[in-house]
Design a protein around this motif. Structure first.
Motif, PDB file in Angstrom:
ATOM      1  N   GLU A  11     -33.272   5.026  32.678  1.00 46.27           N
ATOM      2  CA  GLU A  11     -34.144   3.888  32.940  1.00 46.27           C
ATOM      3  C   GLU A  11     -34.234   3.076  31.652  1.00 46.27           C
ATOM      4  O   GLU A  11     -34.075   3.635  30.558  1.00 46.27           O
ATOM      5  CB  GLU A  11     -35.538   4.364  33.353  1.00 46.27           C
ATOM      6  CG  GLU A  11     -35.531   5.165  34.637  1.00 46.27           C
ATOM      7  CD  GLU A  11     -36.885   5.796  34.963  1.00 46.27           C
ATOM      8  OE1 GLU A  11     -37.868   5.568  34.214  1.00 46.27           O
ATOM      9  OE2 GLU A  11     -36.947   6.519  35.961  1.00 46.27           O
ATOM     10  N   PRO A  12     -34.499   1.769  31.728  1.00 42.19           N
ATOM     11  CA  PRO A  12     -34.543   0.943  30.511  1.00 42.19           C
ATOM     12  C   PRO A  12     -35.448   1.495  29.412  1.00 42.19           C
ATOM     13  O   PRO A  12     -35.115   1.369  28.227  1.00 42.19           O
ATOM     14  CB  PRO A  12     -35.045  -0.411  31.025  1.00 42.19           C
ATOM     15  CG  PRO A  12     -34.553  -0.458  32.440  1.00 42.19           C
ATOM     16  CD  PRO A  12     -34.668   0.964  32.946  1.00 42.19           C
ATOM     17  N   ARG A  13     -36.539   2.140  29.770  1.00 43.99           N
ATOM     18  CA  ARG A  13     -37.441   2.717  28.762  1.00 43.99           C
ATOM     19  C   ARG A  13     -36.791   3.840  27.958  1.00 43.99           C
ATOM     20  O   ARG A  13     -37.300   4.244  26.911  1.00 43.99           O
ATOM     21  CB  ARG A  13     -38.719   3.230  29.432  1.00 43.99           C
ATOM     22  CG  ARG A  13     -38.493   4.417  30.347  1.00 43.99           C
ATOM     23  CD  ARG A  13     -39.791   4.844  31.060  1.00 43.99           C
ATOM     24  NE  ARG A  13     -39.533   5.758  32.150  1.00 43.99           N
ATOM     25  CZ  ARG A  13     -39.724   7.070  32.076  1.00 43.99           C
ATOM     26  NH1 ARG A  13     -40.174   7.611  30.961  1.00 43.99           N
ATOM     27  NH2 ARG A  13     -39.472   7.834  33.116  1.00 43.99           N
ATOM     28  N   ASP A  14     -35.658   4.347  28.435  1.00 45.46           N
ATOM     29  CA  ASP A  14     -34.962   5.458  27.778  1.00 45.46           C
ATOM     30  C   ASP A  14     -34.058   5.020  26.631  1.00 45.46           C
ATOM     31  O   ASP A  14     -33.487   5.873  25.942  1.00 45.46           O
ATOM     32  CB  ASP A  14     -34.102   6.229  28.792  1.00 45.46           C
ATOM     33  CG  ASP A  14     -34.912   6.870  29.884  1.00 45.46           C
ATOM     34  OD1 ASP A  14     -36.028   7.349  29.603  1.00 45.46           O
ATOM     35  OD2 ASP A  14     -34.429   6.899  31.041  1.00 45.46           O
ATOM     36  N   LEU A  15     -33.905   3.711  26.422  1.00 45.27           N
ATOM     37  CA  LEU A  15     -32.933   3.253  25.430  1.00 45.27           C
ATOM     38  C   LEU A  15     -33.130   3.872  24.044  1.00 45.27           C
ATOM     39  O   LEU A  15     -32.169   4.401  23.477  1.00 45.27           O
ATOM     40  CB  LEU A  15     -32.914   1.727  25.343  1.00 45.27           C
ATOM     41  CG  LEU A  15     -31.913   1.160  24.334  1.00 45.27           C
ATOM     42  CD1 LEU A  15     -30.484   1.598  24.653  1.00 45.27           C
ATOM     43  CD2 LEU A  15     -32.005  -0.355  24.299  1.00 45.27           C
ATOM     44  N   PRO A  16     -34.326   3.844  23.457  1.00 46.42           N
ATOM     45  CA  PRO A  16     -34.449   4.415  22.100  1.00 46.42           C
ATOM     46  C   PRO A  16     -34.060   5.900  22.037  1.00 46.42           C
ATOM     47  O   PRO A  16     -33.348   6.322  21.113  1.00 46.42           O
ATOM     48  CB  PRO A  16     -35.928   4.215  21.757  1.00 46.42           C
ATOM     49  CG  PRO A  16     -36.389   3.103  22.636  1.00 46.42           C
ATOM     50  CD  PRO A  16     -35.591   3.234  23.901  1.00 46.42           C
ATOM     51  N   GLU A  17     -34.515   6.676  23.004  1.00 48.95           N
ATOM     52  CA  GLU A  17     -34.212   8.106  22.999  1.00 48.95           C
ATOM     53  C   GLU A  17     -32.737   8.381  23.305  1.00 48.95           C
ATOM     54  O   GLU A  17     -32.117   9.257  22.703  1.00 48.95           O
ATOM     55  CB  GLU A  17     -35.091   8.841  24.024  1.00 48.95           C
ATOM     56  CG  GLU A  17     -36.432   9.233  23.484  1.00 48.95           C
ATOM     57  CD  GLU A  17     -36.304  10.269  22.383  1.00 48.95           C
ATOM     58  OE1 GLU A  17     -35.904  11.407  22.655  1.00 48.95           O
ATOM     59  OE2 GLU A  17     -36.610   9.930  21.225  1.00 48.95           O
ATOM     60  N   THR A  18     -32.168   7.632  24.238  1.00 46.56           N
ATOM     61  CA  THR A  18     -30.753   7.818  24.554  1.00 46.56           C
ATOM     62  C   THR A  18     -29.898   7.431  23.363  1.00 46.56           C
ATOM     63  O   THR A  18     -28.926   8.125  23.035  1.00 46.56           O
ATOM     64  CB  THR A  18     -30.360   7.004  25.794  1.00 46.56           C
ATOM     65  OG1 THR A  18     -31.215   7.365  26.887  1.00 46.56           O
ATOM     66  CG2 THR A  18     -28.915   7.274  26.199  1.00 46.56           C
ATOM     67  N   LEU A  54     -27.069   9.724  32.749  1.00 46.58           N
ATOM     68  CA  LEU A  54     -28.071  10.660  33.252  1.00 46.58           C
ATOM     69  C   LEU A  54     -28.772  11.267  32.042  1.00 46.58           C
ATOM     70  O   LEU A  54     -28.128  11.541  31.022  1.00 46.58           O
ATOM     71  CB  LEU A  54     -27.422  11.754  34.096  1.00 46.58           C
ATOM     72  CG  LEU A  54     -26.616  11.262  35.293  1.00 46.58           C
ATOM     73  CD1 LEU A  54     -25.907  12.439  35.959  1.00 46.58           C
ATOM     74  CD2 LEU A  54     -27.485  10.522  36.285  1.00 46.58           C
ATOM     75  N   VAL A  55     -30.085  11.470  32.164  1.00 46.47           N
ATOM     76  CA  VAL A  55     -30.849  12.007  31.035  1.00 46.47           C
ATOM     77  C   VAL A  55     -31.605  13.263  31.446  1.00 46.47           C
ATOM     78  O   VAL A  55     -31.950  13.453  32.614  1.00 46.47           O
ATOM     79  CB  VAL A  55     -31.830  10.959  30.462  1.00 46.47           C
ATOM     80  CG1 VAL A  55     -31.076   9.748  29.927  1.00 46.47           C
ATOM     81  CG2 VAL A  55     -32.864  10.538  31.491  1.00 46.47           C
ATOM     82  N   ALA A  56     -31.847  14.107  30.454  1.00 44.21           N
ATOM     83  CA  ALA A  56     -32.671  15.304  30.625  1.00 44.21           C
ATOM     84  C   ALA A  56     -34.027  14.987  30.017  1.00 44.21           C
ATOM     85  O   ALA A  56     -34.158  14.868  28.794  1.00 44.21           O
ATOM     86  CB  ALA A  56     -32.022  16.502  29.929  1.00 44.21           C
ATOM     87  N   ASP A  57     -35.019  14.807  30.871  1.00 44.14           N
ATOM     88  CA  ASP A  57     -36.352  14.352  30.470  1.00 44.14           C
ATOM     89  C   ASP A  57     -37.279  15.559  30.338  1.00 44.14           C
ATOM     90  O   ASP A  57     -37.439  16.333  31.281  1.00 44.14           O
ATOM     91  CB  ASP A  57     -36.872  13.393  31.536  1.00 44.14           C
ATOM     92  CG  ASP A  57     -38.160  12.700  31.162  1.00 44.14           C
ATOM     93  OD1 ASP A  57     -38.886  13.186  30.267  1.00 44.14           O
ATOM     94  OD2 ASP A  57     -38.456  11.665  31.783  1.00 44.14           O
ATOM     95  N   ALA A  64     -34.078  15.471  26.099  1.00 45.81           N
ATOM     96  CA  ALA A  64     -33.444  16.669  25.553  1.00 45.81           C
ATOM     97  C   ALA A  64     -31.928  16.576  25.564  1.00 45.81           C
ATOM     98  O   ALA A  64     -31.258  17.334  24.879  1.00 45.81           O
ATOM     99  CB  ALA A  64     -33.891  17.893  26.351  1.00 45.81           C
ATOM    100  N   GLY A  65     -31.384  15.653  26.351  1.00 44.07           N
ATOM    101  CA  GLY A  65     -29.939  15.518  26.439  1.00 44.07           C
ATOM    102  C   GLY A  65     -29.569  14.372  27.359  1.00 44.07           C
ATOM    103  O   GLY A  65     -30.439  13.760  27.992  1.00 44.07           O
ATOM    104  N   PHE A  88     -24.322  15.642  25.718  1.00 46.10           N
ATOM    105  CA  PHE A  88     -24.956  16.142  24.507  1.00 46.10           C
ATOM    106  C   PHE A  88     -26.336  16.669  24.844  1.00 46.10           C
ATOM    107  O   PHE A  88     -27.089  16.048  25.593  1.00 46.10           O
ATOM    108  CB  PHE A  88     -25.086  15.022  23.461  1.00 46.10           C
ATOM    109  CG  PHE A  88     -25.668  15.495  22.156  1.00 46.10           C
ATOM    110  CD1 PHE A  88     -24.895  16.183  21.239  1.00 46.10           C
ATOM    111  CD2 PHE A  88     -26.997  15.262  21.850  1.00 46.10           C
ATOM    112  CE1 PHE A  88     -25.437  16.629  20.032  1.00 46.10           C
ATOM    113  CE2 PHE A  88     -27.555  15.699  20.658  1.00 46.10           C
ATOM    114  CZ  PHE A  88     -26.765  16.390  19.748  1.00 46.10           C
ATOM    115  N   VAL A  89     -26.657  17.824  24.267  1.00 45.78           N
ATOM    116  CA  VAL A  89     -27.991  18.421  24.392  1.00 45.78           C
ATOM    117  C   VAL A  89     -28.503  18.660  22.985  1.00 45.78           C
ATOM    118  O   VAL A  89     -27.806  19.245  22.147  1.00 45.78           O
ATOM    119  CB  VAL A  89     -27.954  19.734  25.195  1.00 45.78           C
ATOM    120  CG1 VAL A  89     -29.321  20.412  25.199  1.00 45.78           C
ATOM    121  CG2 VAL A  89     -27.470  19.474  26.620  1.00 45.78           C
TER     122      VAL A  89
END
Length: 152
Positions: A11-18, A54-57, A64-65, A88-89
């Motif tokens: 999701e767009p809010r994930d950009l910094p963490e991704t 895909l992200v691990a939230d 987390a990955g 990546f994890v």
């Protein structure tokens, strides 16, 4: 996998963490740290529709990955495929089933998107990842060699 981590679409809010995770992924493959470059790259892939992420939230605002799938085609099968290029994890979440969950979600997404196959490559020295892939039904290609050509 711990119950506190869920796999979902980017999701767009994930950009910094991704971008943070993508930068760590690149460092794993001996690239210099460059968080701004990582953020620009991820943003461009998403905005251009070049990839599926895909992200691990972990439910607490920290990812987390992640994995990134690039759409492609197999000419021999005359069908669309995904190239799972990035997986990546983060160290703190390893050995908790996060990579396995990301791979399973990638397979589900590939099926939903009408892909007939997923391909990936990994370092010859990354035996931990190889064992995971093989345990999930991925087969090592023993017929073809992979070549690359740097053009820039």
């Amino acid at each position: 996998m711990t119950d506190s981590i869920s796999i979902r679409a980017y999701e767009p809010r994930d950009l910094p963490e991704t971008a943070r995770l993508f930068d760590l992924y690149r460092q794993f493959y001996e690239q210099r740290p460059d968080l701004m470059h990582a953020e620009r790259f991820i943003r461009a892939r998403i905005e251009n529709g070049d990839s599926v992420v895909l992200v691990a939230d972990d439910g607490e605002g920290t990812l987390a990955g992640f994995c990134q799938l690039y759409p492609s085609f197999c000419s021999v099968a005359a069908a669309p495929i995904y190239v799972l290029y990035d997986l990546f994890v983060e160290r703190r979440a390893r050995r908790l089933g996060v990579a396995r969950a990301l791979l399973a979600a990638a397979r589900t997404r590939a099926l939903a998107d009408g892909k007939v196959r997923m391909d990936l490559t990994t370092a010859k020295t990354n035996v931990t990842a190889q064992a995971l892939y093989e345990s999930m039904g991925w087969r090592r290609d023993e017929v073809f060699f992979t070549y690359t050509l740097t053009v820039r």
